[in-house]
Write an enzyme that holds these catalytic residues in place. Sequence first.
Site, mmCIF file in Angstrom:
data_model
loop_
_atom_site.group_PDB
_atom_site.id
_atom_site.type_symbol
_atom_site.label_atom_id
_atom_site.label_comp_id
_atom_site.label_asym_id
_atom_site.label_seq_id
_atom_site.Cartn_x
_atom_site.Cartn_y
_atom_site.Cartn_z
ATOM 1 N N LYS A 136 23.677 -14.716 -36.737
ATOM 2 C CA LYS A 136 23.771 -16.087 -37.250
ATOM 3 C C LYS A 136 23.501 -16.031 -38.742
ATOM 4 O O LYS A 136 22.860 -15.092 -39.231
ATOM 5 C CB LYS A 136 22.720 -16.978 -36.575
ATOM 6 C CG LYS A 136 23.048 -18.458 -36.638
ATOM 7 C CD LYS A 136 23.949 -18.907 -35.501
ATOM 8 C CE LYS A 136 24.376 -20.348 -35.681
ATOM 9 N NZ LYS A 136 25.119 -20.839 -34.506
ATOM 10 N N ASP A 176 29.272 -23.676 -37.745
ATOM 11 C CA ASP A 176 28.137 -24.318 -37.062
ATOM 12 C C ASP A 176 27.912 -25.619 -37.832
ATOM 13 O O ASP A 176 28.836 -26.100 -38.505
ATOM 14 C CB ASP A 176 26.893 -23.394 -37.090
ATOM 15 C CG ASP A 176 25.761 -23.902 -36.188
ATOM 16 O OD1 ASP A 176 25.846 -23.727 -34.969
ATOM 17 O OD2 ASP A 176 24.787 -24.499 -36.702
HETATM 18 P P1 NDP Z 1 28.513 -30.667 -37.153
HETATM 19 O O1 NDP Z 1 28.034 -30.373 -38.503
HETATM 20 O O2 NDP Z 1 29.948 -30.819 -36.904
HETATM 21 O O3 NDP Z 1 27.791 -31.985 -36.606
HETATM 22 C C1 NDP Z 1 26.403 -32.077 -36.510
HETATM 23 C C2 NDP Z 1 26.022 -33.486 -36.099
HETATM 24 O O4 NDP Z 1 24.626 -33.525 -35.810
HETATM 25 C C3 NDP Z 1 26.252 -34.505 -37.183
HETATM 26 O O5 NDP Z 1 26.499 -35.754 -36.591
HETATM 27 C C4 NDP Z 1 24.915 -34.521 -37.923
HETATM 28 O O6 NDP Z 1 24.638 -35.727 -38.599
HETATM 29 C C5 NDP Z 1 23.949 -34.349 -36.772
HETATM 30 N N1 NDP Z 1 22.739 -33.650 -37.242
HETATM 31 C C6 NDP Z 1 22.676 -32.414 -37.798
HETATM 32 N N2 NDP Z 1 21.413 -32.119 -38.139
HETATM 33 C C7 NDP Z 1 20.684 -33.176 -37.792
HETATM 34 C C8 NDP Z 1 19.307 -33.490 -37.889
HETATM 35 N N3 NDP Z 1 18.430 -32.602 -38.410
HETATM 36 N N4 NDP Z 1 18.893 -34.678 -37.411
HETATM 37 C C9 NDP Z 1 19.779 -35.557 -36.873
HETATM 38 N N5 NDP Z 1 21.103 -35.338 -36.756
HETATM 39 C C10 NDP Z 1 21.536 -34.168 -37.211
HETATM 40 O O7 NDP Z 1 27.864 -29.524 -36.218
HETATM 41 P P2 NDP Z 1 28.320 -29.063 -34.764
HETATM 42 O O8 NDP Z 1 28.801 -30.226 -33.977
HETATM 43 O O9 NDP Z 1 29.172 -27.869 -34.920
HETATM 44 O O10 NDP Z 1 26.926 -28.529 -34.164
HETATM 45 C C11 NDP Z 1 26.060 -29.380 -33.413
HETATM 46 C C12 NDP Z 1 25.116 -28.522 -32.585
HETATM 47 O O11 NDP Z 1 25.888 -27.699 -31.692
HETATM 48 C C13 NDP Z 1 24.236 -27.554 -33.369
HETATM 49 O O12 NDP Z 1 23.005 -27.394 -32.687
HETATM 50 C C14 NDP Z 1 25.013 -26.245 -33.294
HETATM 51 O O13 NDP Z 1 24.179 -25.112 -33.476
HETATM 52 C C15 NDP Z 1 25.519 -26.340 -31.861
HETATM 53 N N6 NDP Z 1 26.661 -25.483 -31.550
HETATM 54 C C16 NDP Z 1 27.836 -25.601 -32.261
HETATM 55 C C17 NDP Z 1 28.912 -24.797 -31.948
HETATM 56 C C18 NDP Z 1 30.242 -24.952 -32.602
HETATM 57 O O14 NDP Z 1 31.201 -24.316 -32.122
HETATM 58 N N7 NDP Z 1 30.389 -25.769 -33.620
HETATM 59 C C19 NDP Z 1 28.795 -23.748 -30.908
HETATM 60 C C20 NDP Z 1 27.568 -23.782 -30.155
HETATM 61 C C21 NDP Z 1 26.541 -24.616 -30.502
HETATM 62 P P3 NDP Z 1 24.802 -35.791 -40.203
HETATM 63 O O15 NDP Z 1 26.271 -35.922 -40.434
HETATM 64 O O16 NDP Z 1 24.027 -36.980 -40.601
HETATM 65 O O17 NDP Z 1 24.234 -34.507 -40.742
#
Ligand code: NDP
Length: 463
Positions: A136, A176
Site C-alpha cells: 500500500k 484508493d
Molecule cells: P474515494 O476517495 O472514491 O471516496 C471516499 C469517500 O469516503 C468520500 O465520500 C470521502 O468524503 C469519504 N471519506 C474519506 N475519508 C473520510 C473521513 N476521514 N471521514 C469521513 N469521510 C471520509 O475512495 P474509495 O471509495 O475508493 O475508498 C473508500 C474505502 O474503500 C476506503 O476505506 C478504501 O480503502 C476502501 N477500498 C477501496 C477500494 C477501491 O477499489 N477503490 C478497494 C478496497 C477497499 P470526502 O469527499 O469528503 O473526502
Amino acid sequence: MDTSVATPGTGSSFMQDHLDALSIRDPHQPEFLQAVQEVIVSLEPVIERYPHYGRQRVLERLLEPERVIQFRVPWQADDGSVHVNRGFRVGFNSAIGPYKGGLRFHPSVNLSILKFLAFEQVFKNSLTGQPIGGGKGGSDFDPRGRSHSEVMRFCQSFMTELFRHVGHNTDVPAGDIGVGGREIGYLFGQYKRITNTFTGVLTGRAPGWGGSLLRPEATGYGAVYFAAEMAGTQGQTLEGKRCLVSGSGNVAQYACRKLIELGGIPITLSDSSGWIHDPDGITEEKLQFVMELKNERRGRIAEYVERFTSATWAPVESEAEHHPLWCVPAEAAFPSATQNEINALDAAHLVEGGVRLVSEGANMPTTPDAQDTLVDAGVLLGPGKAANAGGVAVSALEMAQASQRLRWTTEEVDRHLKRIMHDIHAVCLDAAESYSFGSDYRHGANIAGFRKVANAMIDQGLV
Ligand code: NDP
C-alpha cells in the site's frame, strides 16, 4: 532495546506477547496495531494445530513489512507557491506474488495507516486466490479543491521517485481514497515517460489504454455480491432490503448501483462534511446525479437535497460520539468511506435499527468493540479483507489481461468477479467452521488468508 520476540510457546500469552512486542516497537502506530490485533486473535488455534509455523516464526516475520519507502514530494501550485508532501510505499509481503495494493492521497495518511492497509492487503490478496502479495502507499497530499493541473504536477512529482520501486513484476499500485482514474492516468503517464516502457505497472487504468472493464465497479459490486452470499446462508436475498451506505466515492457509488440492480434500496450516502437520507431510495437516476456531482464537478453530497427534495442532509461533527447515519432504521449496511467509521455506539444503533447484515466496502470501517457488538447480536459481518476484495481481484485480472495483451468483455470480468466473491465467502465459512468459530467470517478470513501466505513463506526459506 531489543524488542524482537522470543521464540514463542503456545497459549494465549503467546498472542499477547506478539502484541506487546509490537506495541513497544511501533508505539505510535495505533491503526497498524489495531489491524494486527484483529488478525492475531484468530491465529492462535492455527499455530497450535501447525507448530512448525511457531518454530519457523512465521508470524513474527509476517508482522514486519519487507520494506518501507518514504520520500519527499515537492510540487508547485497554480499560484506559484511551493508545497512539500510526504510519499510512501509499503511492500508488506511478497510470498505469493508481487506487491499489490492501492495508493491513498488524503491529509490523514501516515505510516501507521499505510502499514494497517498493507497488512490487511496481504490477507485480502491471498483470499482472492490470485498470485498477488500485499502492499500500500500514498501521500498526505489532499487533492480536494486542487485544480487538474495541480493534481497532475503532484502525481508527476510523486512518480518521479516512486518509479524506482515499482514495476509490473515487482509492485503494482492501484487507486484508493483520493486516487481515481484521473490520478492513475497522470501517474502512469509519468512512469511511461521516465522508464520508456508501456507495462501494466498500475491497475485501474482506463479501458482504452490497458485497463480492465469493470475495475472501477469491482469493489462496490463485490461487496454487494458478498452480502448476497451472506444473506443466502439464511435463505434470503437483498431484494426489498433498505441499505445504509456511507461515503459517496468509488466504492459507495458502485455498491449503490449493484444494490439497485439486485432490488435493494440504498437510502443514505455521506462525505466528510455530512450525510443524506433519502427515504424514497436512491434510484439509478439519482445515482447518476451523484456520480456526475462527485466525479466530474467534485462537489459535496449536500447538493443532493437541492435536487431531490424528498431527501434530508445533516452535517457531521468530527468529534461527535456517534454518526447519525447509522441510526436510520434499515436491514443492511455497507460502510464504504474510511477506517473506524462505526464505533460501538454506532453498532448498537445499527442493531436497534434492525440491521442484520453488514458488508464492509471500506477497509477496517468497524472498530473491534463495534464488531463484537454486531456479531454478539447475530448480525452477519463481512470483514473488509473478504467483502471488499473484489477490487483487487479485478486488478489481478487486469494484470493477467495486460500480460497477454487481451481484453475480456464486461460479462466475462463480471463472471470472474462473482465466482471469486462466491469462493472467498465459501473459503471464509469453511475456515471459520473448521476452527470452531461457527459462521464468524472475521476469523475465517484471517485464517484462510494466513495459511496460504504462511505456507509460501516456509517454502521459500528465510528471506
Ligand atoms: P474515494 O476517495 O472514491 O471516496 C471516499 C469517500 O469516503 C468520500 O465520500 C470521502 O468524503 C469519504 N471519506 C474519506 N475519508 C473520510 C473521513 N476521514 N471521514 C469521513 N469521510 C471520509 O475512495 P474509495 O471509495 O475508493 O475508498 C473508500 C474505502 O474503500 C476506503 O476505506 C478504501 O480503502 C476502501 N477500498 C477501496 C477500494 C477501491 O477499489 N477503490 C478497494 C478496497 C477497499 P470526502 O469527499 O469528503 O473526502
